[in-house]
Design an enzyme around this catalytic site. Structure first.
Site, PDB file in Angstrom:
ATOM      1  N   MET A  63       0.802  -1.227   0.000  1.00 19.26           N
ATOM      2  CA  MET A  63       0.000   0.000   0.000  1.00 19.26           C
ATOM      3  C   MET A  63       0.835   1.277   0.000  1.00 19.26           C
ATOM      4  SD  MET A  63      -2.857  -1.271  -0.374  1.00 19.26           S
ATOM      5  CE  MET A  63      -3.431  -2.949  -0.277  1.00 19.26           C
ATOM      6  N   CYS A  64       2.149   1.146  -0.124  1.00 17.57           N
ATOM      7  CA  CYS A  64       3.002   2.340  -0.198  1.00 17.57           C
ATOM      8  C   CYS A  64       2.929   2.965  -1.581  1.00 17.57           C
ATOM      9  CB  CYS A  64       4.456   1.969   0.094  1.00 17.57           C
ATOM     10  SG  CYS A  64       4.805   1.789   1.829  1.00 17.57           S
ATOM     11  N   HIS A  65       2.922   4.296  -1.590  1.00 10.81           N
ATOM     12  CA  HIS A  65       2.948   5.024  -2.849  1.00 10.81           C
ATOM     13  C   HIS A  65       4.380   5.069  -3.376  1.00 10.81           C
ATOM     14  CE1 HIS A  65      -0.721   6.515  -0.933  1.00 10.81           C
ATOM     15  NE2 HIS A  65      -1.158   6.745  -2.161  1.00 10.81           N
ATOM     16  N   MET A  84       8.074   4.611   5.862  1.00 10.47           N
ATOM     17  CA  MET A  84       8.267   3.233   5.407  1.00 10.47           C
ATOM     18  C   MET A  84       9.565   3.096   4.619  1.00 10.47           C
ATOM     19  SD  MET A  84       5.934   1.638   6.875  1.00 10.47           S
ATOM     20  CE  MET A  84       6.481   0.073   6.227  1.00 10.47           C
ATOM     21  N   GLU A  85       9.925   4.132   3.879  1.00  5.06           N
ATOM     22  CA  GLU A  85      11.175   4.095   3.128  1.00  5.06           C
ATOM     23  C   GLU A  85      12.373   4.063   4.070  1.00  5.06           C
ATOM     24  OE1 GLU A  85       8.019   5.095   0.396  1.00  5.06           O
ATOM     25  OE2 GLU A  85       8.477   5.824   2.401  1.00  5.06           O
ATOM     26  N   ASP A 130      23.909 -10.983   5.354  1.00  4.67           N
ATOM     27  CA  ASP A 130      24.196 -11.792   4.163  1.00  4.67           C
ATOM     28  C   ASP A 130      25.690 -11.832   3.857  1.00  4.67           C
ATOM     29  OD1 ASP A 130      23.531 -13.273   1.723  1.00  4.67           O
ATOM     30  OD2 ASP A 130      24.135 -11.429   0.698  1.00  4.67           O
TER      31      ASP A 130
END
Length: 160
Positions: free
Chosen positions: A75-77, A116-117, A131
């Site tokens: 749902m992120c733009h 969110m970014e 990793d």
């Protein structure tokens, strides 16, 4: 408490309509961390991993993750970011405590925030370090990831 905005009248998920929102300068800072053993700490500091400079690769991964957050979070733009910065700070307490703190700062000028970014960037940075170092020790611990602060937008400023 605010009303949840990611649901339509049928109770189904939707992307929030931001077309009527004001364009403002927006900044978000997120934190994550990773605990490593003494050997990994030394190899990162000395730059002796065969895969390359762990922190340089992790920074690039964090920037890439911020730029591609809408591909990961449904749902992120998609946003036009104006800046992404990943910084590191070691916390050491020899002989056995080596924790790398990661801070991701993301900026934009737009109609929706970059929390969110920033969170995605911090997470991807920690995962990339894991990793690149897992051949030495799979027991690394990725720590809590959280929003440190954000500014801009209708909901105003937040600071932890």
């Amino acid at each position: 408490m605010s009303e949840l905005t990611h649901f339509n009248e049928q109770g189904r998920a939707k992307m929030v309509d931001i077309s009527e929102k004001e364009v403002t300068s927006r900044i978000a800072v997120a934190h994550s961390s990773i605990k490593v053993n003494p050997e990994i700490y030394t190899k990162i500091i000395e730059g002796s991993f065969k895969k390359g400079d762990v922190l340089a690769v992790a920074q690039v991964a964090g920037v890439m993750a911020a730029k591609n957050t809408s591909d990961w979070i449904p749902m992120c733009h998609p946003l036009q970011l104006t800046g992404v910065d990943i910084t590191f700070q070691w916390e050491t307490n020899e002989p056995d405590h080596y924790e790398l703190h990661i801070e991701a700062t993301v900026k934009t000028t737009g109609k929706t925030g970059v929390e969110m970014e920033a969170l995605t960037a911090a997470s991807a940075t920690a995962l990339t370090i894991y990793d690149m170092c897992k051949a030495v020790d799979k027991g690394m611990i990725i720590g809590q990831t959280f929003l440190v602060q954000k500014s801009g937008g209708k909901s105003g400023d937040f600071s932890r």
